[in-house]
Design a protein around this motif. Sequence first.
Motif, PDB file in Angstrom:
ATOM      1  N   GLY A  82      -7.476  10.313 -10.703  1.00  0.00           N
ATOM      2  CA  GLY A  82      -8.164   9.796  -9.527  1.00  0.00           C
ATOM      3  C   GLY A  82      -9.547   9.307  -9.861  1.00  0.00           C
ATOM      4  N   ARG A  86      -4.942  -1.586  -4.689  1.00  0.00           N
ATOM      5  CA  ARG A  86      -4.199  -0.950  -5.784  1.00  0.00           C
ATOM      6  C   ARG A  86      -5.075   0.074  -6.485  1.00  0.00           C
ATOM      7  N   SER A 142      -5.559   3.093  -4.348  1.00  0.00           N
ATOM      8  CA  SER A 142      -4.396   3.985  -4.402  1.00  0.00           C
ATOM      9  C   SER A 142      -4.391   4.800  -5.686  1.00  0.00           C
ATOM     10  N   SER A 162       8.707   6.301   0.392  1.00  0.00           N
ATOM     11  CA  SER A 162       7.803   5.144   0.354  1.00  0.00           C
ATOM     12  C   SER A 162       8.553   3.876  -0.032  1.00  0.00           C
ATOM     13  N   LEU A 208       0.977   3.892  -3.240  1.00  0.00           N
ATOM     14  CA  LEU A 208       0.657   5.314  -3.102  1.00  0.00           C
ATOM     15  C   LEU A 208       1.826   6.174  -3.585  1.00  0.00           C
ATOM     16  N   ASP A 265       7.952   9.717  -2.706  1.00  0.00           N
ATOM     17  CA  ASP A 265       8.015   8.392  -3.337  1.00  0.00           C
ATOM     18  C   ASP A 265       9.282   7.659  -2.924  1.00  0.00           C
ATOM     19  N   VAL A 272       0.830  -1.207   0.000  1.00  0.00           N
ATOM     20  CA  VAL A 272       0.000   0.000   0.000  1.00  0.00           C
ATOM     21  C   VAL A 272       0.864   1.255   0.000  1.00  0.00           C
ATOM     22  N   GLN A 317       2.063   6.608  -7.355  1.00  0.00           N
ATOM     23  CA  GLN A 317       1.132   7.567  -7.945  1.00  0.00           C
ATOM     24  C   GLN A 317       1.695   8.989  -7.919  1.00  0.00           C
ATOM     25  N   LEU A 330      -6.875   7.651  -4.767  1.00  0.00           N
ATOM     26  CA  LEU A 330      -6.422   8.591  -3.750  1.00  0.00           C
ATOM     27  C   LEU A 330      -5.081   9.218  -4.105  1.00  0.00           C
ATOM     28  N   GLY A 331      -4.138   8.414  -4.619  1.00  0.00           N
ATOM     29  CA  GLY A 331      -2.791   8.895  -4.885  1.00  0.00           C
ATOM     30  C   GLY A 331      -2.732  10.082  -5.834  1.00  0.00           C
TER      31      GLY A 331
END
Length: 432
Positions: free
Chosen positions: A281, A156, A159, A198, A32, A195, A28, A35, A162-163
């Motif tokens: 999105g 996925r 994300s 992440s 994110l 990123d 997750v 994106q 939202l991402g």
Amino acid sequence: MQRPSSPNSSRALLFRDRNFLWMLGGAVISMLGDQFTLIALPWLVLKMTGDTLVLGTVLALISVPRALFMLIGGALVDRHSPKRVLMLTKYVNTVLLGLLAALVLWGGLTLWMVYLLAFGIGLSTAFSIPSGTAMLPSVVKPDQLQAANSIMLGLRQASMFLGPLLAGLLIALSGDGAPGSAEATRGTGVAFALDAFSFALSTWTLAKVVPLAGRSQAAPQAVFSSVAEGLRFFWRDNALRSCFLYWGAIALLIHGPVQIALPLLATQLDLGAAAFGIMLGAHGAGTLAGMVVSGIKPRLRVGTLGLTLLLVDAVIGLLFIPMGQISTTWQGALLMGVIGLLGGFMQVAVFTWIQRRVPPAMLGRAMSLFMFIFMGLAPMSAAVAGWLMRSITLGQLFAGGGILLVGLVLVALATSRIRDLRDPEPAAAARA
């Protein structure tokens, strides 16, 4: 005979499995983060140069190594540990994105550096995609795999909803000034830094994952021989060959140009970078909704599976035609949401069809080929689309893409047996 567990009980057991939760959490976080780069990179290039040809070149530098090495990556994953390969790619991406963020935020970024870093990211992705998709079967039990895939696929898509929204708003709030100014790229630097973080965080969570015992690797085989064996198998299967050729044409003629057209469309709308994030999105939200509908109504068809696939693609083509004429963000979001809804519905059916048709020993290479089509061929055609945009308008690109997609559907109806594809029975054995 032991009764199979229900989907609800399988999900409940998965959420009590710490091994799966470590993998889920890292996935997750990483999804994110991806994106943010998906939004930031094309926006950075457009703000630096304003040239669609340069944007197409950057996308091609990501896609070409990914396309050339993805099948090799799948063969290496079959031979080595998916976790080992995935860990290595996460280290590489952390360094590359961290360097890109630093160059953007502290100055000194030039176009040749963007080209070089884009190539490195593409090469790393060629190995992370097959290793990531091969990881799950080594983490959960066979009777939990369908439920685990459902959770992963749903998150996925969440994300993807939202991402882009968060990324677009972040770029707009952190810096979205006039092209060529320092303020124009500051927000993208923050997005790249997030990123990179992440990837670092998901590397730590992946290290906590312990593959199940007894999942030995396949017998060693030369990489190119393994790839060739898989390609021969897919070519001999008439249904797989027809579908892969059809999807390849769609990737080249439709998906690639759209990668250029959408960020360019956003520059002409009312919300700028936020418009790009909102449209992507909306597509992600529509895709998630389509997957939910597919789960509730798995047998919802217009005749056969193949006929439904072709009909959905024709409708998507018609929806693309007016995209170049929209004037507000909500119009683009509405069209992209409906396109995502239709695509998400069919994505579940297509993945299930491939998984049930292809033998388990070939499934990794089959999915690598499927992803090669859409993640390798499409961005390469984006480079051509960037060149075309110097001679045609945005409206012509969208309209031409939509008309081409409808034309491909008609050709497939007239010359192939795709329309006759049927859903395999759940209990049917995989083809030998």
